[in-house]
Every structure is written in structure tokens, then in C-alpha cells.
Write a protein that holds these residues in place. Structure first.
Motif, PDB file in Angstrom:
ATOM      1  N   LYS A  11       0.879  -1.170   0.000  1.00 34.37           N
ATOM      2  CA  LYS A  11       0.000   0.000   0.000  1.00 34.37           C
ATOM      3  C   LYS A  11       0.917   1.221   0.000  1.00 34.37           C
ATOM      4  O   LYS A  11       1.971   1.214   0.648  1.00 34.37           O
ATOM      5  CB  LYS A  11      -0.876  -0.012   1.251  1.00 34.37           C
ATOM      6  CG  LYS A  11      -1.811  -1.202   1.310  1.00 34.37           C
ATOM      7  CD  LYS A  11      -2.517  -1.271   2.648  1.00 34.37           C
ATOM      8  CE  LYS A  11      -3.347  -2.547   2.735  1.00 34.37           C
ATOM      9  NZ  LYS A  11      -3.878  -2.780   4.088  1.00 34.37           N
ATOM     10  N   PRO A  12       0.554   2.284  -0.727  1.00 39.39           N
ATOM     11  CA  PRO A  12       1.445   3.448  -0.833  1.00 39.39           C
ATOM     12  C   PRO A  12       1.893   4.004   0.526  1.00 39.39           C
ATOM     13  O   PRO A  12       3.062   4.355   0.688  1.00 39.39           O
ATOM     14  CB  PRO A  12       0.609   4.473  -1.599  1.00 39.39           C
ATOM     15  CG  PRO A  12      -0.372   3.666  -2.366  1.00 39.39           C
ATOM     16  CD  PRO A  12      -0.665   2.452  -1.517  1.00 39.39           C
ATOM     17  N   GLU A  13       1.009   4.041   1.473  1.00 41.24           N
ATOM     18  CA  GLU A  13       1.340   4.598   2.791  1.00 41.24           C
ATOM     19  C   GLU A  13       2.214   3.659   3.625  1.00 41.24           C
ATOM     20  O   GLU A  13       2.741   4.052   4.666  1.00 41.24           O
ATOM     21  CB  GLU A  13       0.064   4.973   3.560  1.00 41.24           C
ATOM     22  CG  GLU A  13      -0.801   3.801   3.999  1.00 41.24           C
ATOM     23  CD  GLU A  13      -1.774   3.282   2.944  1.00 41.24           C
ATOM     24  OE1 GLU A  13      -2.629   2.462   3.321  1.00 41.24           O
ATOM     25  OE2 GLU A  13      -1.691   3.674   1.762  1.00 41.24           O
ATOM     26  N   MET A  14       2.407   2.418   3.161  1.00 40.11           N
ATOM     27  CA  MET A  14       3.203   1.442   3.905  1.00 40.11           C
ATOM     28  C   MET A  14       4.544   1.134   3.241  1.00 40.11           C
ATOM     29  O   MET A  14       5.363   0.422   3.811  1.00 40.11           O
ATOM     30  CB  MET A  14       2.404   0.139   4.060  1.00 40.11           C
ATOM     31  CG  MET A  14       1.099   0.291   4.824  1.00 40.11           C
ATOM     32  SD  MET A  14       1.326   0.929   6.498  1.00 40.11           S
ATOM     33  CE  MET A  14       2.079  -0.449   7.311  1.00 40.11           C
ATOM     34  N   ALA A  15       4.776   1.675   2.061  1.00 39.73           N
ATOM     35  CA  ALA A  15       5.977   1.344   1.299  1.00 39.73           C
ATOM     36  C   ALA A  15       7.261   1.760   2.014  1.00 39.73           C
ATOM     37  O   ALA A  15       8.221   0.991   2.059  1.00 39.73           O
ATOM     38  CB  ALA A  15       5.915   1.965  -0.086  1.00 39.73           C
ATOM     39  N   ASP A  16       7.296   2.958   2.576  1.00 41.31           N
ATOM     40  CA  ASP A  16       8.507   3.404   3.268  1.00 41.31           C
ATOM     41  C   ASP A  16       8.782   2.547   4.500  1.00 41.31           C
ATOM     42  O   ASP A  16       9.932   2.203   4.778  1.00 41.31           O
ATOM     43  CB  ASP A  16       8.402   4.877   3.655  1.00 41.31           C
ATOM     44  CG  ASP A  16       8.509   5.811   2.461  1.00 41.31           C
ATOM     45  OD1 ASP A  16       9.013   5.378   1.393  1.00 41.31           O
ATOM     46  OD2 ASP A  16       8.088   6.974   2.584  1.00 41.31           O
ATOM     47  N   ARG A  17       7.742   2.188   5.229  1.00 38.13           N
ATOM     48  CA  ARG A  17       7.915   1.325   6.408  1.00 38.13           C
ATOM     49  C   ARG A  17       8.441  -0.042   5.977  1.00 38.13           C
ATOM     50  O   ARG A  17       9.322  -0.610   6.625  1.00 38.13           O
ATOM     51  CB  ARG A  17       6.590   1.179   7.170  1.00 38.13           C
ATOM     52  CG  ARG A  17       6.670   0.237   8.341  1.00 38.13           C
ATOM     53  CD  ARG A  17       7.579   0.785   9.443  1.00 38.13           C
ATOM     54  NE  ARG A  17       7.671  -0.157  10.547  1.00 38.13           N
ATOM     55  CZ  ARG A  17       8.782  -0.418  11.212  1.00 38.13           C
ATOM     56  NH1 ARG A  17       9.900   0.221  10.922  1.00 38.13           N
ATOM     57  NH2 ARG A  17       8.788  -1.291  12.192  1.00 38.13           N
ATOM     58  N   ASN A  18       7.909  -0.571   4.885  1.00 38.36           N
ATOM     59  CA  ASN A  18       8.377  -1.855   4.371  1.00 38.36           C
ATOM     60  C   ASN A  18       9.863  -1.773   4.024  1.00 38.36           C
ATOM     61  O   ASN A  18      10.642  -2.660   4.371  1.00 38.36           O
ATOM     62  CB  ASN A  18       7.553  -2.253   3.141  1.00 38.36           C
ATOM     63  CG  ASN A  18       7.712  -3.699   2.786  1.00 38.36           C
ATOM     64  OD1 ASN A  18       7.268  -4.581   3.524  1.00 38.36           O
ATOM     65  ND2 ASN A  18       8.334  -3.958   1.652  1.00 38.36           N
ATOM     66  N   ARG A  43      13.072  -2.077  -5.068  1.00 35.79           N
ATOM     67  CA  ARG A  43      11.797  -1.373  -4.915  1.00 35.79           C
ATOM     68  C   ARG A  43      11.521  -0.638  -6.213  1.00 35.79           C
ATOM     69  O   ARG A  43      12.318   0.192  -6.658  1.00 35.79           O
ATOM     70  CB  ARG A  43      11.864  -0.380  -3.753  1.00 35.79           C
ATOM     71  CG  ARG A  43      10.567   0.398  -3.559  1.00 35.79           C
ATOM     72  CD  ARG A  43      10.683   1.354  -2.379  1.00 35.79           C
ATOM     73  NE  ARG A  43       9.483   2.161  -2.226  1.00 35.79           N
ATOM     74  CZ  ARG A  43       9.320   3.059  -1.256  1.00 35.79           C
ATOM     75  NH1 ARG A  43      10.286   3.255  -0.351  1.00 35.79           N
ATOM     76  NH2 ARG A  43       8.212   3.758  -1.173  1.00 35.79           N
ATOM     77  N   LEU A  44      10.388  -0.938  -6.836  1.00 33.22           N
ATOM     78  CA  LEU A  44      10.000  -0.273  -8.074  1.00 33.22           C
ATOM     79  C   LEU A  44       9.258   1.013  -7.754  1.00 33.22           C
ATOM     80  O   LEU A  44       8.790   1.219  -6.629  1.00 33.22           O
ATOM     81  CB  LEU A  44       9.132  -1.207  -8.917  1.00 33.22           C
ATOM     82  CG  LEU A  44       9.711  -2.603  -9.187  1.00 33.22           C
ATOM     83  CD1 LEU A  44       8.769  -3.396 -10.083  1.00 33.22           C
ATOM     84  CD2 LEU A  44      11.099  -2.531  -9.779  1.00 33.22           C
ATOM     85  N   ASP A  45       9.124   1.877  -8.747  1.00 36.09           N
ATOM     86  CA  ASP A  45       8.517   3.190  -8.511  1.00 36.09           C
ATOM     87  C   ASP A  45       7.021   3.141  -8.198  1.00 36.09           C
ATOM     88  O   ASP A  45       6.439   4.130  -7.770  1.00 36.09           O
ATOM     89  CB  ASP A  45       8.794   4.150  -9.666  1.00 36.09           C
ATOM     90  CG  ASP A  45       8.238   3.682 -10.996  1.00 36.09           C
ATOM     91  OD1 ASP A  45       7.621   2.603 -11.064  1.00 36.09           O
ATOM     92  OD2 ASP A  45       8.422   4.410 -11.989  1.00 36.09           O
ATOM     93  N   ASP A  46       6.389   1.981  -8.372  1.00 39.39           N
ATOM     94  CA  ASP A  46       4.970   1.844  -8.020  1.00 39.39           C
ATOM     95  C   ASP A  46       4.774   1.137  -6.680  1.00 39.39           C
ATOM     96  O   ASP A  46       3.685   0.649  -6.382  1.00 39.39           O
ATOM     97  CB  ASP A  46       4.202   1.116  -9.129  1.00 39.39           C
ATOM     98  CG  ASP A  46       4.577  -0.366  -9.232  1.00 39.39           C
ATOM     99  OD1 ASP A  46       5.603  -0.785  -8.635  1.00 39.39           O
ATOM    100  OD2 ASP A  46       3.849  -1.098  -9.920  1.00 39.39           O
ATOM    101  N   ASP A  47       5.840   1.082  -5.862  1.00 35.09           N
ATOM    102  CA  ASP A  47       5.837   0.445  -4.540  1.00 35.09           C
ATOM    103  C   ASP A  47       5.701  -1.070  -4.613  1.00 35.09           C
ATOM    104  O   ASP A  47       5.264  -1.716  -3.659  1.00 35.09           O
ATOM    105  CB  ASP A  47       4.786   1.054  -3.616  1.00 35.09           C
ATOM    106  CG  ASP A  47       5.082   2.515  -3.318  1.00 35.09           C
ATOM    107  OD1 ASP A  47       6.279   2.876  -3.238  1.00 35.09           O
ATOM    108  OD2 ASP A  47       4.129   3.305  -3.191  1.00 35.09           O
ATOM    109  N   THR A  48       6.109  -1.643  -5.736  1.00 31.48           N
ATOM    110  CA  THR A  48       6.271  -3.087  -5.845  1.00 31.48           C
ATOM    111  C   THR A  48       7.672  -3.417  -5.355  1.00 31.48           C
ATOM    112  O   THR A  48       8.624  -2.704  -5.665  1.00 31.48           O
ATOM    113  CB  THR A  48       6.090  -3.551  -7.309  1.00 31.48           C
ATOM    114  OG1 THR A  48       4.747  -3.304  -7.699  1.00 31.48           O
ATOM    115  CG2 THR A  48       6.407  -5.024  -7.474  1.00 31.48           C
TER     116      THR A  48
END
Length: 107
Positions: A11-18, A43-48
Motif C-alpha cells: 500500500k502506498p502509505e506502507m511502502a517506506d515502512r516496508n 523497490r519499483l517506482d509503483d511500490d512493488t
């Protein structure tokens, strides 16, 4: 030798935490320096996120799941994901100075 590719989208809001949790795994790997495991995360630019894991053990066992930081990373992964992890065994078709010595890639 076993090679696995894992792909999932956060999820976009969880990408940095991941990404922070993954960074902690790499810090522990550097400190522990377990034999027989190679690990790469992108880490891809779409948070994959794409993880590549290579283990030398013929049964695919790895020191990675035993690390405290990896356990912390796995905890809550379902809540961080917009798309669940997909696991695939992979075979390297070509490698130019990316994954170590060519002789190790032939097994």
C-alpha cells in the motif's frame, strides 16, 4: 542450490515502512554474515518490491528466516500489502557481474 523470486506490491502509505524493515534485515545480514545465502531486494517506482533469494542448501533451507529482523519484516506483511507476495522458483539465464562469480551460477 535454490533460487526464489518474491514479488508483491505494498500500500502506498506502507511502502517506506516496508523498506525500513528490509533495510534492518540487510543490516543484520551484514552483522551475522551467514554462509550459504545471497539476498537482493529491489523497490519499483509503483511500490512493488522484488526479492531474490539464493540458498546453497539443496533442500532450500536458509538462515534468513531465523534472523530477528526478518521475523520483524514478515510480521504484518499482509497488512502492508496491496497485492500479496507471489513466490516463484527461478533459473538464471544470464548474469553479467550482478550475482557473483559465473562458476557459482552454473549449478
Amino acid at each position: 542450490m535454490k533460487r526464489t523470486l518474491i514479488r508483491y506490491k505494498t500500500k502506498p502509505e506502507m511502502a517506506d515502512r516496508n523498506a525500513e524493515l528490509i533495510a534492518a534485515v540487510f543490516e543484520e545480514l551484514k552483522a551475522a554474515a551467514p554462509a550459504g545465502v545471497r539476498y537482493l531486494t529491489l523497490r519499483l517506482d509503483d511500490d512493488t518490491f522484488v526479492h531474490f533469494v539464493e540458498t546453497e542448501a539443496s533442500d532450500g533451507s536458509s538462515a534468513l528466516p531465523k534472523l530477528a529482523a526478518f521475523k520483524a519484516f514478515q510480521s504484518g506483511i499482509a497488512e502492508r500489502c496491496a497485492e500479496p507476495p507471489l513466490f516463484r522458483d527461478v533459473t538464471i539465464v544470464g548474469n553479467y557481474r550482478m550475482l557473483g562469480e559465473p562458476s557459482a551460477m552454473n549449478s
